[in-house]
Design a protein around this motif. Structure first.
Motif, mmCIF file in Angstrom:
data_model
loop_
_atom_site.group_PDB
_atom_site.id
_atom_site.type_symbol
_atom_site.label_atom_id
_atom_site.label_comp_id
_atom_site.label_asym_id
_atom_site.label_seq_id
_atom_site.Cartn_x
_atom_site.Cartn_y
_atom_site.Cartn_z
ATOM 1 N N ALA A 105 28.131 34.345 -29.074
ATOM 2 C CA ALA A 105 28.907 35.392 -29.611
ATOM 3 C C ALA A 105 29.058 35.193 -30.987
ATOM 4 C CB ALA A 105 29.824 35.690 -28.874
ATOM 5 N N LEU A 106 30.053 33.671 -31.387
ATOM 6 C CA LEU A 106 29.834 33.026 -32.580
ATOM 7 C C LEU A 106 28.242 33.184 -33.360
ATOM 8 C CD1 LEU A 106 32.577 30.400 -31.484
ATOM 9 C CD2 LEU A 106 33.041 32.516 -33.213
ATOM 10 N N ALA A 107 26.966 32.785 -33.046
ATOM 11 C CA ALA A 107 26.023 32.728 -33.365
ATOM 12 C C ALA A 107 25.333 34.012 -34.249
ATOM 13 C CB ALA A 107 24.753 31.560 -32.556
ATOM 14 N N GLN A 108 25.365 35.363 -33.096
ATOM 15 C CA GLN A 108 24.973 36.104 -33.749
ATOM 16 C C GLN A 108 26.071 36.789 -34.169
ATOM 17 O OE1 GLN A 108 26.060 37.900 -29.596
ATOM 18 N NE2 GLN A 108 23.406 37.544 -28.964
ATOM 19 N N ALA A 109 27.461 36.547 -34.276
ATOM 20 C CA ALA A 109 28.496 36.785 -35.804
ATOM 21 C C ALA A 109 27.500 36.124 -37.320
ATOM 22 C CB ALA A 109 29.775 36.392 -35.459
ATOM 23 N N GLY A 110 27.063 35.369 -36.663
ATOM 24 C CA GLY A 110 27.089 34.567 -38.098
ATOM 25 C C GLY A 110 27.161 32.979 -38.776
ATOM 26 N N VAL A 111 28.214 32.597 -37.503
ATOM 27 C CA VAL A 111 28.516 31.340 -37.361
ATOM 28 C C VAL A 111 27.479 30.450 -36.786
ATOM 29 C CG1 VAL A 111 30.415 29.545 -36.721
ATOM 30 C CG2 VAL A 111 31.175 32.337 -37.335
ATOM 31 N N PRO A 112 27.561 29.073 -37.737
ATOM 32 C CA PRO A 112 26.474 28.687 -37.492
ATOM 33 C C PRO A 112 26.288 27.410 -36.354
ATOM 34 C CG PRO A 112 27.068 27.904 -39.767
ATOM 35 C CD PRO A 112 27.090 29.283 -39.379
ATOM 36 N N VAL A 113 26.711 27.736 -35.541
ATOM 37 C CA VAL A 113 27.011 27.334 -33.919
ATOM 38 C C VAL A 113 26.161 26.442 -34.015
ATOM 39 C CG1 VAL A 113 27.849 26.699 -31.958
ATOM 40 C CG2 VAL A 113 28.745 28.566 -33.533
ATOM 41 N N ILE A 114 26.109 24.915 -33.061
ATOM 42 C CA ILE A 114 25.555 24.028 -32.866
ATOM 43 C C ILE A 114 25.211 24.267 -31.255
ATOM 44 C CG2 ILE A 114 24.473 21.892 -32.841
ATOM 45 C CD1 ILE A 114 24.447 21.638 -35.303
ATOM 46 N N ARG A 115 25.224 25.056 -30.169
ATOM 47 C CA ARG A 115 25.537 24.668 -28.839
ATOM 48 C C ARG A 115 24.639 23.660 -28.042
ATOM 49 N NH1 ARG A 115 23.190 31.185 -29.075
ATOM 50 N NH2 ARG A 115 21.795 30.338 -30.717
ATOM 51 N N LEU A 116 26.098 22.938 -27.531
ATOM 52 C CA LEU A 116 25.150 22.190 -27.021
ATOM 53 C C LEU A 116 25.859 22.497 -25.288
ATOM 54 C CD1 LEU A 116 25.747 18.528 -29.354
ATOM 55 C CD2 LEU A 116 22.953 20.403 -28.869
ATOM 56 N N ALA A 117 26.092 23.095 -24.899
ATOM 57 C CA ALA A 117 27.229 23.553 -23.820
ATOM 58 C C ALA A 117 26.345 23.340 -22.681
ATOM 59 C CB ALA A 117 28.520 24.432 -24.048
ATOM 60 N N ALA A 118 25.281 24.019 -22.563
ATOM 61 C CA ALA A 118 24.519 24.500 -21.511
ATOM 62 C C ALA A 118 23.811 23.871 -21.187
ATOM 63 C CB ALA A 118 23.231 25.890 -21.833
ATOM 64 N N GLY A 119 23.248 23.529 -19.857
ATOM 65 C CA GLY A 119 22.061 22.888 -18.836
ATOM 66 C C GLY A 119 20.571 23.364 -19.061
ATOM 67 N N GLU A 120 20.004 23.655 -20.162
ATOM 68 C CA GLU A 120 18.730 24.729 -20.539
ATOM 69 C C GLU A 120 18.189 23.888 -21.496
ATOM 70 O OE1 GLU A 120 17.657 29.205 -20.547
ATOM 71 O OE2 GLU A 120 19.414 29.004 -21.103
ATOM 72 N N PRO A 121 16.888 22.882 -21.268
ATOM 73 C CA PRO A 121 15.762 22.803 -21.852
ATOM 74 C C PRO A 121 15.354 23.649 -22.665
ATOM 75 C CG PRO A 121 15.563 22.504 -19.645
ATOM 76 C CD PRO A 121 15.862 23.380 -19.260
ATOM 77 N N ASP A 122 15.727 23.097 -24.325
ATOM 78 C CA ASP A 122 14.415 24.375 -25.096
ATOM 79 C C ASP A 122 13.225 23.970 -25.029
ATOM 80 O OD1 ASP A 122 14.495 20.919 -25.284
ATOM 81 O OD2 ASP A 122 14.295 21.577 -28.123
ATOM 82 N N PHE A 123 12.100 23.767 -23.982
ATOM 83 C CA PHE A 123 11.132 23.563 -24.247
ATOM 84 C C PHE A 123 10.512 24.999 -23.652
ATOM 85 C CE2 PHE A 123 11.978 18.960 -24.085
ATOM 86 C CZ PHE A 123 11.436 18.958 -25.083
ATOM 87 N N ASP A 124 9.447 25.484 -23.866
ATOM 88 C CA ASP A 124 9.092 26.849 -23.172
ATOM 89 C C ASP A 124 8.342 26.304 -22.087
ATOM 90 O OD1 ASP A 124 9.478 28.904 -25.834
ATOM 91 O OD2 ASP A 124 7.209 27.968 -26.614
ATOM 92 N N THR A 125 8.473 27.040 -21.186
ATOM 93 C CA THR A 125 7.458 27.230 -19.408
ATOM 94 C C THR A 125 6.353 26.611 -20.150
ATOM 95 O OG1 THR A 125 9.042 28.890 -18.936
ATOM 96 C CG2 THR A 125 6.991 27.839 -17.382
ATOM 97 N N PRO A 126 5.649 25.642 -19.428
ATOM 98 C CA PRO A 126 4.401 24.938 -19.213
ATOM 99 C C PRO A 126 3.362 26.023 -19.755
ATOM 100 C CG PRO A 126 5.400 23.559 -18.317
ATOM 101 C CD PRO A 126 6.641 24.850 -18.333
ATOM 102 N N ALA A 127 2.460 26.425 -20.477
ATOM 103 C CA ALA A 127 1.065 27.404 -20.965
ATOM 104 C C ALA A 127 0.839 27.350 -19.209
ATOM 105 C CB ALA A 127 0.397 27.273 -21.914
ATOM 106 N N VAL A 128 0.519 26.968 -18.222
ATOM 107 C CA VAL A 128 -0.252 26.475 -17.817
ATOM 108 C C VAL A 128 0.548 27.689 -16.335
ATOM 109 C CG1 VAL A 128 -1.208 25.762 -14.956
ATOM 110 C CG2 VAL A 128 -2.226 24.701 -16.834
ATOM 111 N N ILE A 129 1.940 27.568 -16.597
ATOM 112 C CA ILE A 129 3.050 28.239 -15.018
ATOM 113 C C ILE A 129 3.256 29.671 -16.279
ATOM 114 C CG2 ILE A 129 5.232 27.998 -14.372
ATOM 115 C CD1 ILE A 129 5.096 25.475 -15.153
ATOM 116 N N ALA A 130 2.908 29.849 -17.538
ATOM 117 C CA ALA A 130 3.505 31.265 -17.934
ATOM 118 C C ALA A 130 2.326 32.252 -17.116
ATOM 119 C CB ALA A 130 3.844 31.524 -19.074
ATOM 120 N N GLU A 131 1.163 31.445 -17.633
ATOM 121 C CA GLU A 131 -0.098 32.162 -17.288
ATOM 122 C C GLU A 131 -0.192 32.637 -15.918
ATOM 123 O OE1 GLU A 131 -3.225 34.613 -17.568
ATOM 124 O OE2 GLU A 131 -2.470 33.664 -19.285
ATOM 125 N N ALA A 132 0.132 31.835 -14.813
ATOM 126 C CA ALA A 132 0.202 31.577 -13.280
ATOM 127 C C ALA A 132 0.643 33.534 -13.525
ATOM 128 C CB ALA A 132 0.543 30.787 -12.643
#
Length: 487
Positions: A105-132
């Motif tokens: 919510a802070l980021a959407q309001a324009g606050v430059p927050v660095i978010r290191l709370a969630a356990g979510e990889p910053d990588f895209d799903t590998p292309a082979v998987i996405a294509e499947a």
């Protein structure tokens, strides 16, 4: 008893009635006077409410008017029960989710927050998987699948578990769900009865104790220490076991600590488990592929005598960067897996058909995810090394170097007790995280959410550049705090 503000509503006459509209009425929202089986409270007029037989059109019209007006009068005095299930009231909301939402919510309001709370990889799903997944949509694989998952995927999971983990299962001993989280909560609900005890080593993933409470079971927290790399001491475990002990939850590699259980330690734990006929083990192995040499992963069910005792949970979100695909699975003895499937059949039913097609492709990438996963693990290790070095330079910070996952669980307790003008006293992990979010604009998760208030969890599932900026901000904010002198 004080009532909450009333909310106006309107009641419309039935379509058969000649009345075009009706006057507004009110429903009062109240809290129950006690928690003991609260019921809807209606006016006593409701019990005597009746509509006389209608004999003539004129009489029918006037009596319908009377009936509508009388109903409105009853609704005027109706009291609505706002109580919730005691089971739900016993559950705490996820602090990880709350902080992540706040940072977003802070980021959407324009606050430059660095978010290191969630356990979510910053990588895209590998292309082979996405294509499947896209191919599944194009070819029309968009209908319901069997509740337990497609036979194709369950067969692929059996092959994976045999080749990579040394555990043998048949497809009817696999249940595919909407994420590993669903698999875990269904397992807890399936095997625990009211009053049973669920043993949870601390620090723990925030959801484990709350899942136990949802099952009317009692979470029993088993402490560990940073000096022992947050690994469970078998003697401490044994001291916590009672005749009510039903389930031991193990997570390796661990969220939030990144600790990895060596095989020898797991064998010692297995020896203790074997002495207790009612005790089962839920082995959460969602981070198994994100592991740093020389550490290796051991599945608890592969240990002698533990197959019958173990419910193994895994999924695709972390290693394959498929968080949004929502897909996990449970493997175990058919008796327990079928019970979990029964719960799933009455809640969500089967998982996404498209995600299941993508998961088959993920398992086809090769041993431990092949090059695609290896590339991500290499990046995670580089990030870990940077953070360990950077925070190791800070006075008073204690570190247990993680051997897996993508979290760093740092002991900042030496900074507690500092008083900052405008913020007050930093009394614990939560107030320190609030201070760092406001002062440094970095979102972290307080350790008290994981059962250890001395620590803070940092997720390094972000780019190295982002982490470098975060460390600079955190160090700048901590410069205003003075760690306590060592004892």
């Amino acid at each position: 008893m004080a009532s909450l503000p009333s909310y106006s509503s309107s009641m419309q006459a039935p379509a058969s009635s000649s009345i075009a509209s009706s006057s507004s009425s009110q429903v009062r929202l109240i809290k129950p006077q006690s928690d003991s089986n609260p019921l809807l409270s209606f006016s006593s007029q409701l019990h005597s409410f009746s509509v006389p037989s209608l004999r003539t059109t004129k009489d029918s019209h006037s009596q319908r008017v009377s009936a509508v007006l009388k109903t409105e009068k009853i609704i005027d005095t109706m009291e609505v029960d706002l109580s919730l299930s005691p089971r739900v009231n016993s559950v705490k909301p996820s602090k990880t989710v709350a902080i992540t939402d706040q940072a977003t919510a802070l980021a959407q309001a324009g606050v430059p927050v660095i978010r290191l709370a969630a356990g979510e990889p910053d990588f895209d799903t590998p292309a082979v998987i996405a294509e499947a997944g896209m191919k599944a949509i194009r070819e029309g694989h968009t209908r319901y699948t069997p509740n337990a998952g497609t036979l194709e995927l369950r067969t692929a999971i059996c092959h994976k578990l045999k080749e990579e983990n040394g555990i043998s299962y048949t497809p009817d001993q696999i249940l595919v769900s909407n994420g590993a989280k669903q698999s875990i909560v269904q397992a807890v609900l399936a095997v625990c009865s009211p009053g049973d005890e669920v043993l949870i080593p601390a620090p723990f993933w925030v959801s484990y104790p709350e899942m136990a409470r949802l099952a009317d079971a009692t979470p029993v927290i088993v402490p560990t220490s940073i000096s022992e790399n947050f690994l469970l001491d078998p003697k401490v475990l044994e001291s916590k076991l009672t005749e009510k002990s039903r389930l031991l939850i193990l997570c390796s590699p661990s969220n939030p600590t990144g600790s990895v259980y060596p095989r020898k330690l797991l064998e010692q734990i297995a020896e203790i488990v074997a002495k207790h006929p009612r005790l089962l083990v839920l082995s959460d192995e969602i981070y198994e592929h994100i592991i740093y040499a020389p550490a290796t992963h051991t599945s608890f069910a592969s240990l002698p005598g533990m197959w019958d005792r173990t419910l193994t949970v895994n999924g695709f979100s972390k290693a394959f960067a498929m968080t949004g695909w929502r897909l996990g699975y449970l493997a175990g003895p058919k008796h327990f897996v079928s019970a979990c499937g029964k719960i799933q059949s009455q809640t969500t039913s089967g998982a996404s058909s498209i995600s299941q097609k993508a998961a088959v492709a993920a398992l086809g990438l090769g041993y431990a995810g092949g090059e695609a996963v290896s590339y991500m693990v290499k990046a995670f290790r580089e990030r870990r090394d940077f953070l360990v070095k950077s925070f190791g330079e800070l006075e008073g910070v204690k570190i247990s170097e993680p051997l897996g996952a993508f979290y760093l669980f740092l002991d900042f307790s030496s900074y507690y007790g500092s008083e900052i003008e405008g913020y007050g006293v930093i009394g614990g992990s939560e107030s320190l995280c609030v201070y760092l979010l406001d002062k440094a604009q970095v979102a972290l998760v307080p350790g008290d959410a994981f059962g250890d208030d001395s620590c803070i969890r940092i997720s390094y599932a972000e780019s190295l550049t982002t982490l470098q900026a975060a460390v600079e901000r955190i160090k700048g904010a901590l410069a205003s705090l003075k760690p306590a002198a060592p004892l």
